[in-house]
Design an enzyme around this catalytic site. Structure first.
Site: not given
Ligand code: FAD
Length: 456
Positions: A312, A48, A180, A303, A436, A199
């Site tokens: 997120a 963003k 993305i 995720d 408005h 696509e």
């Molecule tokens: P993640 O954010 O992937 O975090 C997982 C963490 O776990 C990481 O820090 C990793 O290092 C850690 N980890 C993994 N395995 C281990 C382990 N065994 N031990 C310790 N640590 C570990 N979502 C939105 O809602 N709005 C948006 O605008 C948006 N834009 C995006 C743009 C891009 C380019 C991308 C790639 C994604 C975007 N997303 C967006 C998606 C969003 O980033 C994810 O849905 C979100 O980060 C998922 O959160 P999470 O906690 O599940 O995983």
């Protein structure tokens, strides 16, 4: 012993760790990299930041239209990159401070589920086992490529590398026109790169309302982004001058290929098999009411969860559901029917609930109303009249879904989130007035006509 050990410090993991303080739970958060996860470091926030740079650039470029003369803007890519990094660093610092203030023990290292808790291997090879009453897995996802397009970090890249390009790429192929892929195409196109989007399905933003996808498609054409739909790319051909990407009987040569075809869950090596936790193609199925996996006391959020949107704010809500259940066994399940989905392109495309096609597929007898921005005073003032609002309802029933395409769609969609979440009837929602002149009036007009009346 901790009440909760969380593995992964992205939105799912850090939200769980933060929310636990409401219940006085003791928490450790295990993160193998930097706190913040994909969203803060390699996703939502940096993407963003780049899109905002493009927005400022485009605004200056057309300022003459509003009677404000300026010279042709020029882009200082390193400054934009540095600003993006500062935004990210500031948020990571703030988050780390907040976790500290909430007494979350942060453990740096790789976490793995073991009997009774989580084994942590620190970067220097040291091992520690954290005992826990409950464990939340939040290990997130990584970019996934397609056959022939292995990431090499230079000519075939994922969003991870593209957010940190040290110079603007001249010619880019973006494979995949989901959220993305389209966000990258949007800001690179606005900043003057030659962009080709490929696509396989028959529209950009597959799964979203075709009318909204057309609004973005028109903008892409205007800014020179060439989006090709219904085409599959063949294996790349590396040349002295770039990469040839073949499609159909044709090919384009670009400097770099950005593959944006989806994200794979990070669930290997975290102890799932040994713990007997079921997986589904790498994702973790959970009880949607509690986020508990097939093993009691072990939860999954974000995720890695099977069948839920990789966003997120979904991860935040799932973390709240998991912590609430851990704290006192009560239920705070996520309402997946009313999740706002926003694509931050220019213009933005935002949706909530069902599209018309999804509603029909589910057997609803639907009524639909849409309204363009052309007659909306505020949109005319802003010079942004290309957008549209579309709302879908069950005949004689509640609002099922809505989509907005407009530069402010990401903000506008939230009033429709309430309408969908509270299953409002069109006539109920239409009875409220919109100020408005606002762009929101387009939503008011759409609701009125959905309720069988119309004003303008
Ligand atoms: P993640 O954010 O992937 O975090 C997982 C963490 O776990 C990481 O820090 C990793 O290092 C850690 N980890 C993994 N395995 C281990 C382990 N065994 N031990 C310790 N640590 C570990 N979502 C939105 O809602 N709005 C948006 O605008 C948006 N834009 C995006 C743009 C891009 C380019 C991308 C790639 C994604 C975007 N997303 C967006 C998606 C969003 O980033 C994810 O849905 C979100 O980060 C998922 O959160 P999470 O906690 O599940 O995983």
């Amino acid at each position: 012993m901790y009440d909760v050990v969380v593995v992964g410090g992205g939105p799912g993991g850090y939200a769980a760790a933060l929310y636990a303080h409401n219940f006085g739970l003791s928490v450790a958060l295990v993160e193998k990299g930097r706190i913040g996860g994909t969203c803060l470091l390699r996703g939502c926030i940096p993407a963003k930041a780049w899109l905002h740079t493009a927005e400022v650039y485009a605004t200056v470029k057309r300022s003459g239209e509003f009677g404000v003369n300026s010279s042709e803007p020029s882009l200082d890519w390193p400054v934009a990159l540095e600003r993006k990094n500062q935004v990210v660093d500031g948020l990571v610092r703030g988050l780390s401070g907040l976790l500290g203030a909430r007494n979350v023990d942060i453990k740096h290292g790789h976490g793995r589920l073991v009997d009774g808790g989580v084994a942590v291997t620190s970067p220097d090879g040291g091992d520690e086992t954290l005992t826990a009453r409950s464990v939340i897995l939040a290990t997130g996802s990584v970019p996934r490529s397609i056959p022939g397009y292995d990431f090499d970090g230079a000519r075939i890249v994922s969003s991870d590398e593209a957010l940190d390009w040290i110079a603007q790429p001249g010619r880019v192929a973006v494979i995949g026109a989901g959220a993305i892929g389209c966000e990258f195409a949007s800001f690179l196109g606005d900043l003057g790169s030659e962009v080709h989007v490929f696509e396989m399905l028959d529209q950009i933003l597959p799964g979203m309302e075709p009318e909204a996808a057309k609004v973005l498609g028109r903008k892409f054409r205007k800014s020179g982004v060439k989006a090709r739909t219904g085409v599959a790319v063949g294996p790349p051909d590396f040349t002295d001058t770039g990469v040839r990407v073949p499609y159909g009987d044709d090919a384009v040569e670009v400097d770099v290929v950005l593959v944006a075809t989806g994200r794979a869950p990070v669930t290997e090596g975290i102890g799932l098999e040994a713990s007997g936790i079921a997986t589904d193609r790498g994702f973790i199925p959970v009880d949607p009411a509690t986020m508990q996996t097939t093993r009691p006391g072990v939860y999954a959020v974000g995720d890695i969860v099977a069948g839920t949107p990789q966003l997120a704010h979904v991860a935040f809500a799932e973390a709240i559901a998991a912590i609430t259940h851990i704290a006192d066994g009560s239920i705070a399940s996520v309402d997946y029917n009313a999740v706002p989905i926003i694509v931050y392109t220019d213009p933005e495309v935002a949706a909530v609930g069902l599209t018309e096609a999804q509603a029909r597929d589910r057997g609803y007898d639907v009524i639909v109303s849409d309204h363009g921005m052309r007659g909306i005073g505020r949109a005319i003032i802003l010079g942004e009249t290309g957008g549209t609002v579309k709302i879908v309802a069950e005949r004689d029933g509640a609002i099922l879904g809505a989509t907005v395409a407009d530069p402010a769609a990401g903000e506008l969609i939230h009033e429709l989130m309430y309408a969908v979440g509270w299953e409002a009837l069109p006539e109920e929602a239409a009875s409220f007035i919109h100020a408005h002149p606002t762009v929101s009036e387009a939503i008011g007009e759409t609701l009125l006509s959905l309720a069988g009346r119309s004003l303008h």
